[in-house]
Design an enzyme around this catalytic site. Structure first.
Site, short mmCIF file in Angstrom:
data_model
loop_
_atom_site.label_atom_id
_atom_site.label_comp_id
_atom_site.label_asym_id
_atom_site.label_seq_id
_atom_site.Cartn_x
_atom_site.Cartn_y
_atom_site.Cartn_z
N LYS A 45 0.82 -1.22 0.00
CA LYS A 45 0.00 0.00 0.00
C LYS A 45 0.86 1.27 0.00
CE LYS A 45 -3.74 2.51 0.57
NZ LYS A 45 -3.69 3.27 -0.69
N ASN A 69 -11.51 5.11 -8.62
CA ASN A 69 -11.27 5.23 -7.18
C ASN A 69 -10.75 6.63 -6.87
OD1 ASN A 69 -8.35 5.37 -5.85
ND2 ASN A 69 -8.14 4.30 -7.82
N CYS A 131 -0.35 9.77 -8.26
CA CYS A 131 -1.68 9.64 -7.64
C CYS A 131 -2.57 10.80 -8.10
CB CYS A 131 -1.59 9.61 -6.13
SG CYS A 131 -3.23 9.59 -5.37
N LYS A 166 6.85 5.50 -10.61
CA LYS A 166 5.52 5.11 -11.12
C LYS A 166 4.84 6.29 -11.79
CE LYS A 166 1.25 2.71 -9.90
NZ LYS A 166 0.55 1.89 -8.91
N GLY A 218 -8.78 -0.84 -14.49
CA GLY A 218 -9.53 -2.05 -14.85
C GLY A 218 -9.29 -2.43 -16.30
N GLY A 266 -3.75 -4.90 -10.91
CA GLY A 266 -4.36 -3.94 -9.99
C GLY A 266 -5.83 -4.20 -9.77
C1 SIN Z 1 -5.27 6.66 -3.97
O1 SIN Z 1 -4.88 6.33 -2.84
O2 SIN Z 1 -6.05 7.59 -4.15
C2 SIN Z 1 -4.80 5.88 -5.18
C3 SIN Z 1 -3.32 5.86 -5.26
C4 SIN Z 1 -2.80 6.16 -6.61
O3 SIN Z 1 -3.53 6.22 -7.59
O4 SIN Z 1 -1.59 6.39 -6.73
#
Ligand code: SIN
Length: 304
Positions: A45, A69, A131, A166, A218, A266
């Site tokens: 995480k 998300n 993110c 990333k 997805g 993922g």
């Molecule tokens: C998030 O925690 O909002 C997702 C993390 C990410 O997309 O890097």
């Protein structure tokens, strides 16, 4: 017998399948449903300097062939991850651990990377400059080559473990961002993070997600991810972890043909918690079907 092993910057993986950060907790949660030691590695995480509660709810919106998300980097903070979560994972898990680090300033990335670099149980550091769900930091670092290069250089100065940056797909030119990683001294690249998306609730006529816009992932994003892995492989000499919409053994092979040395799974973990196990189990028979003896031999083969 086919060979499904691979490696990332000298870190040997029994197979290329890695649950992606944010979709697999700290790993040990999944050990109740299958032996997580079958995995190639785990990207745990995403972690920040301070503990974070995350964004207001609702944080998830369902979509055709995917989901949006907006978790907002909920996590217990770097000190607790080091003192509790990684040791807890290590009591049951012997394979490589990838630590995913996020930040709101270069200093925060540096502080967290320096701390995690001192943890012997961590094999690779994945620096998340992508993110889309935080208003400061996160993706804003990953959309400009000069910012990506600056973060990479800064964390490289305080670390000895392999650094994988990333990347976000929410840019006009992924190649220039990847080149900035290489220029900054990165050891590898993870791509892609989520693509920005929105759903609107017809009953309330308002966005489903409290934060409105979130990150779409997805199966639907697989061709976008594959294209970016393909482009980046042509442009830089760094190993790539391919991420985005991977849901079966065939997808893993496609990603590796495009240039990935390993592949993260993922959103599919949220649809099918056994996804990684099933993909690993199916890899040998799919390789045999396509006359592939060794996965290492097919990395980037689509470019020849
Ligand atoms: C998030 O925690 O909002 C997702 C993390 C990410 O997309 O890097």
């Amino acid at each position: 017998m086919v060979d499904i092993s691979t490696s990332l910057s000298g870190v040997k993986l029994d197979n290329p399948v890695i649950p992606a950060s944010g979709t697999f907790g700290f790993g040990y949660e999944f050990n109740d449903i299958y032996d997580i030691n079958i995995l190639g590695a785990i990207s745990i995480k995403g972690t920040t300097k301070e503990p974070r509660f995350g964004n207001p709810t609702p944080r998830i919106a369902e979509c055709t062939a995917g989901l949006i998300n907006s978790i907002g980097l909920q996590n217990p903070g770097i000190d607790k991850v080091i003192s509790e979560e990684i040791p807890k994972l290590r009591t049951i898990y012997r394979k490589p651990i990838i630590s995913n680090i996020s930040g709101f300033s270069i200093d925060e990335y540096v502080e967290c990377c320096e701390k995690i670099n001192a943890v012997k149980d961590v094999d690779i550091i994945e620096v998340n400059v992508s993110c889309p769900n935080v208003h400061k930091g996160g993706m804003s670092f990953g959309t400009l080559p000069e910012n990506v290069e600056a973060v990479t250089k800064a964390v490289k100065k305080v670390t000895t473990k392999p650094i994988y940056i990333k990347l976000t797909p929410n840019v006009t030119d992924i190649v220039s961002i990847a080149k900035a990683c290489e220029q900054g001294g990165a050891d590898g690249i993870s791509l892609i993070n989520t693509s920005q998306g929105l759903r609107i609730d017809l009953k309330t006529k308002r966005p489903v997600i409290a934060n409105k816009i979130g990150g779409f992932s997805g199966r639907a994003i697989f061709p976008i991810a594959l294209k970016m892995v393909y482009q980046v492989y042509e442009a830089v000499k760094l190993p790539i972890m391919g991420i985005g919409g991977v849901s079966c053994a065939e997808d893993v092979i496609e990603m590796m043909l495009a240039g990935a040395s390993a592949v993260q799974v993922g959103a599919e973990n949220l649809v099918n918690p056994f996804a990684c196990r099933d993909i690993i189990n199916n890899l040998p028979q799919v390789m045999e079907k396509y006359k592939i003896k060794s996965l290492k031999d097919i990395i980037g083969e689509a470019h020849k």
